[in-house]
Design a protein around this motif. Structure first.
Motif, PDB file in Angstrom:
ATOM      1  N   GLU A 167       2.427   4.171 -10.065  1.00 36.43           N
ATOM      2  CA  GLU A 167       1.780   3.741  -8.824  1.00 36.43           C
ATOM      3  C   GLU A 167       0.384   3.229  -9.131  1.00 36.43           C
ATOM      4  O   GLU A 167      -0.205   3.543 -10.167  1.00 36.43           O
ATOM      5  N   GLY A 168      -0.141   2.378  -8.238  1.00 38.73           N
ATOM      6  CA  GLY A 168      -1.468   1.813  -8.432  1.00 38.73           C
ATOM      7  C   GLY A 168      -2.565   2.840  -8.234  1.00 38.73           C
ATOM      8  O   GLY A 168      -2.464   3.720  -7.391  1.00 38.73           O
ATOM      9  N   GLY A 171      -6.567   1.024  -6.080  1.00 39.36           N
ATOM     10  CA  GLY A 171      -6.752   1.051  -4.635  1.00 39.36           C
ATOM     11  C   GLY A 171      -7.425   2.319  -4.151  1.00 39.36           C
ATOM     12  O   GLY A 171      -8.036   2.335  -3.081  1.00 39.36           O
ATOM     13  N   CYS A 238      -7.309  -6.505  -7.339  1.00 33.12           N
ATOM     14  CA  CYS A 238      -6.055  -7.157  -6.987  1.00 33.12           C
ATOM     15  C   CYS A 238      -5.111  -7.226  -8.181  1.00 33.12           C
ATOM     16  O   CYS A 238      -5.545  -7.312  -9.338  1.00 33.12           O
ATOM     17  N   CYS A 437      -8.195  -6.777  -0.767  1.00 35.26           N
ATOM     18  CA  CYS A 437      -7.463  -7.657  -1.687  1.00 35.26           C
ATOM     19  C   CYS A 437      -7.852  -9.108  -1.434  1.00 35.26           C
ATOM     20  O   CYS A 437      -7.526  -9.672  -0.388  1.00 35.26           O
ATOM     21  N   ASN A 470      -4.385   3.242   1.086  1.00 29.95           N
ATOM     22  CA  ASN A 470      -3.759   3.782  -0.128  1.00 29.95           C
ATOM     23  C   ASN A 470      -3.303   5.230   0.097  1.00 29.95           C
ATOM     24  O   ASN A 470      -3.504   6.108  -0.742  1.00 29.95           O
ATOM     25  N   ARG A 475       1.659   4.512  -0.983  1.00 29.20           N
ATOM     26  CA  ARG A 475       2.051   4.560  -2.387  1.00 29.20           C
ATOM     27  C   ARG A 475       3.562   4.714  -2.540  1.00 29.20           C
ATOM     28  O   ARG A 475       4.165   4.128  -3.445  1.00 29.20           O
ATOM     29  N   GLY A 485       0.219  -2.499  -6.478  1.00 28.84           N
ATOM     30  CA  GLY A 485      -0.870  -2.858  -5.583  1.00 28.84           C
ATOM     31  C   GLY A 485      -0.637  -4.229  -4.995  1.00 28.84           C
ATOM     32  O   GLY A 485       0.247  -4.975  -5.444  1.00 28.84           O
TER      33      GLY A 485
END
Length: 529
Positions: A167-168, A171, A238, A437, A470, A475, A485
């Protein structure tokens, strides 16, 4: 046509049991009629470790006069669309060649260095270099290298962690208090450029650092390194195609070593403009005199512009317009709009005066737009067009234009999405968006406003997942599609099945975006079933 029974295997990426075939797959295709036709075959190869190759599509000509013989036809739009940055990055990583991976991701990084997510780092580094008492080529390059190394190491470590976690993580730092704190730090640096005060370490600590490292200030290099690290986290969150490909490779294979090397090479490519900025300091930046003060003020203004740009997502539109208006008036003040041009002056003062007047006028427009509840920084007075004579006609025209704009339905979690897909009767587009973003804003302003795109999207069910916060649900929704993301767009056909070839990572211009919409409307995989 019926496929033979294959091996059933649960796929964690799709969250369901899939039917797979090993080695060769032999099929009998009954064909009735004397005329020929075209056979389109779509398939996707996957390894037992979980890594899947990009979907492949082939077309063949069927000739009844030659049973058992198929002539392959060249693919057009579908195969071209599949060749995006994400799939290219994945294929490069799958090659396992160190030099090929390094060169390719270095080139990816160099291209990304000219995007709005990376360019704001240039004035930040430039202001640090200009703030030095004496700047030489060696000193400027050393500061740029420290800044770039901080950015590269954080980019690499964060990328590996995001890939392994699935997962990102960037963010998580796009919180209002984080952005406002970093914006305040940039304003503080800008004030030091205006000689409001001097930012420096205590004299006793400066003496110790000087004695320990001679002419090289280790403390200053460490501070520049830290600034590069923070900039990588906050300024450029981003997700672009090559970055998504590297993160997906790490998450699916667990090979953090190759993924880390690719991310570090990409960060080095992104650092090329920064290194050139540092290297040119000795020749392009004056070292002393009145010119040096002018240069410092210019970079101070650039720092304020970056600070406003950074906190813009967490502020109301009217506040952003007021800040940009005040900034434009500040620029006009530095250009000394109110002073008369001395006799005998060259063209330079007159050009500066004209630029200052334009900045003053633009700043006043922004302030008027903010005071009258404007909604667009680039068009601060557009909302006032309906006032005065012909208000009814203007309002009707505005209503028609508004109806042409794409209208998205928000989905908050996986359950909302599944409910929509289950009842879908036309193609579905899911847009992952966040206020912080930059590429998402580019898609909204440059791609979604295109009349051809708007016409094509009218035949689709438009969904949008706002992942600005986020949250855990955000997520989970991104993880379902292996996204790290925004920006990301996932397409589904009328049956609610994802069209992998139409997936979009990063900004895409209208021409390419239209081809993805066509793929979603005419899903080749569904046609072949």
């Amino acid at each position: 046509m019926l496929l033979p029974a294959g091996k059933r295997k649960y796929d964690e990426n799709f969250g369901k049991e899939m039917e797979t075939y090993a080695d060769a797959l032999a099929l009998q295709l009954p064909w009735q009629g004397r005329t020929g036709g075209t056979l389109t075959v779509g398939y996707q190869g996957c390894a037992d470790a979980g890594l899947c190759y990009p979907p492949v599509e082939r077309r063949y000509r069927i000739d009844p006069a030659r049973p058992g013989t198929l002539t392959e036809l060249p693919m057009a739009a579908a195969s071209d669309v599949a060749e995006d940055d994400t799939s290219l990055a994945q294929r490069t990583l799958q090659s396992g060649s160190a030099w090929r991976i390094g060169v390719a991701f270095l080139a990816f990084g160099l291209l990304l260095s000219f995007t709005p997510c990376v360019l704001p780092m240039v004035p930040i580094l430039s202001s640090i270099i200009v703030g030095q008492a004496q700047v030489t080529r060696k000193r400027g390059l050393l500061l740029a290298a420290a800044y770039s190394l901080g950015m590269a190491l954080v980019y690499t470590s964060l990328g590996v962690a995001a890939g392994l976690a699935g997962e990102g993580l960037a963010g998580a730092l796009q919180k209002p208090w984080v952005l406002l704190t970093f914006g305040a730090l940039l304003v503080a640096l800008a004030l030091s450029m205006f000689d409001v005060y001097q930012l420096q370490l205590p004299s006793a600590l400066q003496t110790r650092l000087s004695n320990a490292s001679g002419n090289l200030s280790g403390g200053r290099l460490a501070a520049v390194f830290a600034m590069g690290a923070v900039s990588a986290l906050i300024v450029g969150p981003c997700v672009a195609g090559p970055l998504a490909g590297a993160l997906l490779y790490i998450s699916q294979t667990g090979n953090a070593l190759i993924g880390a090397g690719a991310l570090f090479a990409m960060a080095c490519g992104m650092s090329v403009p920064l290194l050139l900025t540092g290297l040119s300091a000795g020749s392009l930046l004056p070292r002393a005199g009145a010119w040096m003060n002018h240069v410092k003020k210019v970079f101070g203004l650039l720092l304020i512009a970056v600070a406003i740009w950074m906190v813009n997502p967490v502020l109301p539109v009217t506040v952003s317009m007021a800040l940009w208006g005040a900034f434009a008036i500040l620029c006009a003040a530095f250009l000394r709009v109110g002073e008369a041009v001395p006799q005998g002056a060259g063209a330079g003062p007159y050009a500066a005066k004209a630029l200052g007047l334009l900045m003053l006028l633009g700043g006043l427009f922004e302030l008027v737009g903010a005071a009258s509840s404007g909604r667009d920084v680039l068009q601060p007075l557009a909302h006032l067009r309906g006032a005065g004579n012909g208000a009814t006609i203007a309002a009707a025209g505005a209503g028609q234009a508004h109806d042409a704009e794409p209208r998205f339905t928000r989905v908050r979690n996986v359950a909302d999405l599944d409910q929509v897909l289950a009842s879908a009767k036309k193609p579905v587009m899911l847009d992952f968006y966040a206020d912080w973003c930059v590429s998402c804003k580019e898609m909204e302003r440059l791609t979604f406003t295109d009349t051809r795109v708007q016409a094509a999207m009218q035949d689709m069910h438009l969904l949008q997942a706002d992942v600005t916060a986020n949250s855990e649900e955000d997520r989970a929704l991104m993880k379902r599609f292996s996204l790290f993301g925004p920006p990301g767009i996932v397409m589904f056909d009328a049956a609610g099945k994802e069209v992998p070839q139409a997936r979009i990572i990063g900004y895409q211009p209208p021409e390419k975006f239209l081809r993805r919409l066509e793929l979603a409307a005419n899903n080749p995989e569904r046609t072949n079933q």
